[in-house]
Design a protein around this motif. Sequence first.
Motif, PDB file in Angstrom:
ATOM      1  N   UNK A  26     117.267 -21.904  74.989  1.00  0.00           N
ATOM      2  CA  UNK A  26     116.882 -21.226  76.228  1.00  0.00           C
ATOM      3  C   UNK A  26     117.460 -19.816  76.267  1.00  0.00           C
ATOM      4  N   UNK A  27     116.704 -18.959  76.869  1.00  0.00           N
ATOM      5  CA  UNK A  27     117.301 -17.665  77.238  1.00  0.00           C
ATOM      6  C   UNK A  27     118.099 -17.865  78.529  1.00  0.00           C
ATOM      7  N   UNK A  28     118.949 -16.900  78.838  1.00  0.00           N
ATOM      8  CA  UNK A  28     119.757 -17.012  80.062  1.00  0.00           C
ATOM      9  C   UNK A  28     118.844 -17.082  81.286  1.00  0.00           C
ATOM     10  N   UNK A  29     117.807 -16.274  81.302  1.00  0.00           N
ATOM     11  CA  UNK A  29     116.895 -16.268  82.440  1.00  0.00           C
ATOM     12  C   UNK A  29     116.184 -17.598  82.569  1.00  0.00           C
ATOM     13  N   UNK A  30     115.796 -18.190  81.425  1.00  0.00           N
ATOM     14  CA  UNK A  30     115.121 -19.484  81.480  1.00  0.00           C
ATOM     15  C   UNK A  30     116.058 -20.572  82.000  1.00  0.00           C
ATOM     16  N   UNK A  31     117.303 -20.504  81.556  1.00  0.00           N
ATOM     17  CA  UNK A  31     118.260 -21.511  82.011  1.00  0.00           C
ATOM     18  C   UNK A  31     118.495 -21.388  83.509  1.00  0.00           C
ATOM     19  N   UNK A  32     118.700 -20.156  83.975  1.00  0.00           N
ATOM     20  CA  UNK A  32     118.914 -19.973  85.408  1.00  0.00           C
ATOM     21  C   UNK A  32     117.685 -20.390  86.205  1.00  0.00           C
ATOM     22  N   UNK A  33     116.499 -20.100  85.666  1.00  0.00           N
ATOM     23  CA  UNK A  33     115.273 -20.487  86.348  1.00  0.00           C
ATOM     24  C   UNK A  33     115.121 -21.982  86.419  1.00  0.00           C
ATOM     25  N   UNK A  34     115.504 -22.678  85.351  1.00  0.00           N
ATOM     26  CA  UNK A  34     115.405 -24.132  85.339  1.00  0.00           C
ATOM     27  C   UNK A  34     116.336 -24.757  86.368  1.00  0.00           C
ATOM     28  N   UNK A  35     117.570 -24.230  86.403  1.00  0.00           N
ATOM     29  CA  UNK A  35     118.533 -24.755  87.376  1.00  0.00           C
ATOM     30  C   UNK A  35     118.050 -24.479  88.802  1.00  0.00           C
ATOM     31  N   UNK A  36     117.464 -23.308  89.003  1.00  0.00           N
ATOM     32  CA  UNK A  36     116.948 -22.960  90.333  1.00  0.00           C
ATOM     33  C   UNK A  36     115.852 -23.932  90.749  1.00  0.00           C
ATOM     34  N   UNK A  37     114.947 -24.280  89.795  1.00  0.00           N
ATOM     35  CA  UNK A  37     113.876 -25.222  90.123  1.00  0.00           C
ATOM     36  C   UNK A  37     114.438 -26.582  90.487  1.00  0.00           C
ATOM     37  N   UNK A  38     115.492 -27.012  89.768  1.00  0.00           N
ATOM     38  CA  UNK A  38     116.097 -28.297  90.078  1.00  0.00           C
ATOM     39  C   UNK A  38     116.657 -28.319  91.497  1.00  0.00           C
ATOM     40  N   UNK A  39     117.358 -27.224  91.842  1.00  0.00           N
ATOM     41  CA  UNK A  39     117.948 -27.173  93.183  1.00  0.00           C
ATOM     42  C   UNK A  39     116.884 -27.046  94.265  1.00  0.00           C
ATOM     43  N   UNK A  40     115.866 -26.235  93.987  1.00  0.00           N
ATOM     44  CA  UNK A  40     114.834 -26.018  94.995  1.00  0.00           C
ATOM     45  C   UNK A  40     114.003 -27.245  95.275  1.00  0.00           C
ATOM     46  N   UNK A  41     113.996 -28.191  94.348  1.00  0.00           N
ATOM     47  CA  UNK A  41     113.188 -29.388  94.529  1.00  0.00           C
ATOM     48  C   UNK A  41     114.018 -30.606  94.924  1.00  0.00           C
ATOM     49  N   UNK A  42     115.294 -30.358  95.189  1.00  0.00           N
ATOM     50  CA  UNK A  42     116.157 -31.453  95.622  1.00  0.00           C
ATOM     51  C   UNK A  42     116.042 -31.546  97.155  1.00  0.00           C
TER      52      UNK A  42
END
Length: 406
Positions: free
Chosen positions: A5-21
Amino acid sequence: MLRVFTVSELNGHIKNLLDNDPLLLNLWVKGEISNFKQAASGHLYFTLKDEFSTIKAVMFRSRGRRLLFTPEDGMSVRVRGYVSVYPRDGTYQLYVEEIEPEGTGALYLAFEQLKHRLEKEGLFAREHKKKLPLLPRRIGIITSPTGAVLRDMVRIIRRRWPGLQIVFVPVQVQGESAPREIARALYWLNRMDACDVIIVGRGGGSLEELWAFNTEVVARSIFASTIPVVSAVGHETDFTIADWVADVRAPTPSAAAEMVVPVREEMARYLGVLEGRLLRAVREKLQFYRARLDSCCRSRVFRFPVDILCGSRGQVVDDLYRRLTRAMEQYRQHQQSRLALLSGRLQALSPLATLARGYSICTRLDTGMVVRQAGEVKPGDRVKVELHRGRLSCKVEEAVMEQETD
């Protein structure tokens, strides 16, 4: 092989996880505010902490402007919002939509904060309070056009002083637009100089319903008024910021009407009492000054003014007159003696005295020149001889010059 992952992809993935919790989409968190800061953009940034952990929080301007109080460091609060990741920094934070003080209502906290700040600025100080007029010509009323408050105040004013002019400015007394309408009404009455005293009020209600009179814009408008303002908000137990800023607080709107308008009959009786006191005072003064005048007229200075004012001064004047007369006589005699002496000297030197002794003065008739010796004329010349008394006109027959001797 594992995906890179790129840093941006990793941060985006974590953001999606939090936003969908579902738990993190809408939750309440309590803690203590620290590092509070309001940016120039209007966004609020702070840290929410307890004794074990901290979390960064942000409240955007659109939400922050709805706060009734100002958050401060050390304040215990409950906040509602959602958790998400700020992709640029890779940090998760709490995005706040509401803040409530822990243990104290938001309205009460906002009330205390504004009260403390305005009191510190001097808006409640007694020296700024203006006196109510004794007999107002026009009364301004700022309240709601509906309800019993307006009817009660008008009824009381009409009963106490029939025909007194009332300037009514209708406003909303609760709701979001109420503070601006009340402030605008105060400004208009002052600018038009429309009345001598202003009543601002409404009936009773909850803290939320009375909140328009706890706002800063209304408080500062009351303070800026050059016309005395009576605050008549709610019941006797209700206190608002407007009550402290106003020149006079009335416990109820009806009491405010009674406070600013005297009863005509009572005022007439009071004026009658004042008139009686004034007449008595004038009579007493006249009697006092008449007695003083009689006393003065009986005094010696008024009965014998010439003796008192002149008296010994007359003797001084007589003495001065005698001394002046004597001095003038002495001066006259002295000057007369001088004149006689000078006249004698002048007489001795006068040519007339010489002529009186038999001498004469001979002058040429043509030139008027004095003839001192025979050589100055010749036979046939005409001369004039001045005698002591009269003159002679002569013709020279012969001019004989005497020889000078050593």
